[in-house]
Design an enzyme around this catalytic site. Structure first.
Site, PDB file in Angstrom:
ATOM      1  N   MET A   1       0.828  -1.193   0.000  1.00 55.91           N
ATOM      2  CA  MET A   1       0.000   0.000   0.000  1.00 55.91           C
ATOM      3  C   MET A   1       0.868   1.250   0.000  1.00 55.91           C
ATOM      4  SD  MET A   1      -3.149  -0.953   2.572  1.00 55.91           S
ATOM      5  CE  MET A   1      -4.133  -2.426   2.298  1.00 55.91           C
ATOM      6  N   CYS A   2       0.255   2.394   0.001  1.00 54.17           N
ATOM      7  CA  CYS A   2       0.950   3.675  -0.062  1.00 54.17           C
ATOM      8  C   CYS A   2       1.578   4.024   1.289  1.00 54.17           C
ATOM      9  CB  CYS A   2      -0.033   4.773  -0.464  1.00 54.17           C
ATOM     10  SG  CYS A   2      -0.998   4.367  -1.926  1.00 54.17           S
ATOM     11  N   GLN A   3       2.314   5.122   1.314  1.00 59.23           N
ATOM     12  CA  GLN A   3       2.847   5.634   2.573  1.00 59.23           C
ATOM     13  C   GLN A   3       2.561   7.119   2.681  1.00 59.23           C
ATOM     14  OE1 GLN A   3       6.488   4.617   4.340  1.00 59.23           O
ATOM     15  NE2 GLN A   3       6.345   2.450   3.865  1.00 59.23           N
TER      16      GLN A   3
END
Length: 265
Positions: free
Chosen positions: A1-3
């Protein structure tokens, strides 16, 4: 996933040190190669940079790393796509106007089966669940408070209800700010640190870079850094509990209790 990466402080400050380590996670020390973005609040203005290239090879990211923009609120995001193609319109953070102020939002997670009502004031431009969620949040706030921004206690209560409802659809870690208040919601992983006097040196995890904040600050400075995972390996970061919504102002989390605000110690 994103950060996610966020900064909230009591005096305009640059985010260059934190962004240096964070940027490395966009294709060098981690796999988030599907675009990136960062927004800075400067007074009532909001400067935003987006690129669908990985941050480690983006000339725009290089500009941000070398350009010490001073801000009291900043939100950055590196993307690992779950919904929506790799394109500029799907890069976070997203920005909209509400109550005469810019609002900026970035999301880490994946919300399944999210289909907000169409025809409302705010609509998504791209294909991400993140932008759909942001528009849903702002549409709800606009409907709940048509006269303008309410006291923080009332705003917090509605945002918490929205956040809880959206979290039922999946992972919903996010950062949200209007340049006055800074909101951080944890669904799975989010952490923060408050840097204040006495300042010390900090060393990045993702780059062999150390900064001694004693040389760059005054005793009255205070900076909160919020990130998906800690950016430094010689400081103590505080995990935000899953399901918790924090509000930061002037570099500290606010304690909202019985319609009164007090600075958390």
């Amino acid at each position: 996933m994103c950060q996610l990466l966020g900064m909230n402080c009591n005096v305009p400050t640059d985010i260059c040190f934190s962004f240096e380590g964070f940027c490395s996670r966009g294709g060098k020390t981690d796999e988030h190669r599907d675009g990136w973005g960062i927004a800075f609040f400067e007074g009532l203005g909001c400067r935003i940079f987006l690129d669908n290239k990985p941050s480690v090879v983006s000339p725009i990211a290089e500009l941000v790393r070398r350009y010490p923009i001073h801000s009291t609120h900043a939100i950055a995001h590196i993307r690992k796509a779950t919904q929506g193609k790799i394109a500029l319109e799907n890069c976070h953070p997203f920005r909209r106007e509400l109550w005469g102020r810019y609002w900026v939002f970035a999301h880490n997670g994946n919300l399944l089966d999210l289909h907000p009502k169409t025809g409302n004031f705010y609509q998504a431009v791209g294909q991400t669940d993140s932008e759909k969620a942001f528009c849903l949040m702002l549409n709800t706030l606009r409907e709940q408070f048509p006269q303008g921004k309410p006291p923080i206690e009332k705003l917090y209560a509605v945002l918490k209800d929205i956040s809880d409802a959206l979290s039922e659809k999946g992972v919903f870690n996010y950062l949200l700010s209007d340049g006055e208040h800074f909101f951080a919601h944890c669904s799975t992983h989010l952490t923060y640190i408050v840097r204040q006097a006495p300042f010390a040196a900090a060393h990045l995890i993702d780059e062999d870079i150390t900064v001694d904040f004693c040389e760059l600050t005054t005793e009255s400075d205070r900076v909160a850094i919020i990130a998906t995972t800690p950016l430094t390996d010689n400081e103590v970061w505080t995990p935000i509990k899953p399901g918790e919504l924090l509000v930061f102002q002037d570099g500290l989390p606010l304690n909202i209790d019985q319609e009164k605000l007090a600075i958390s110690n």
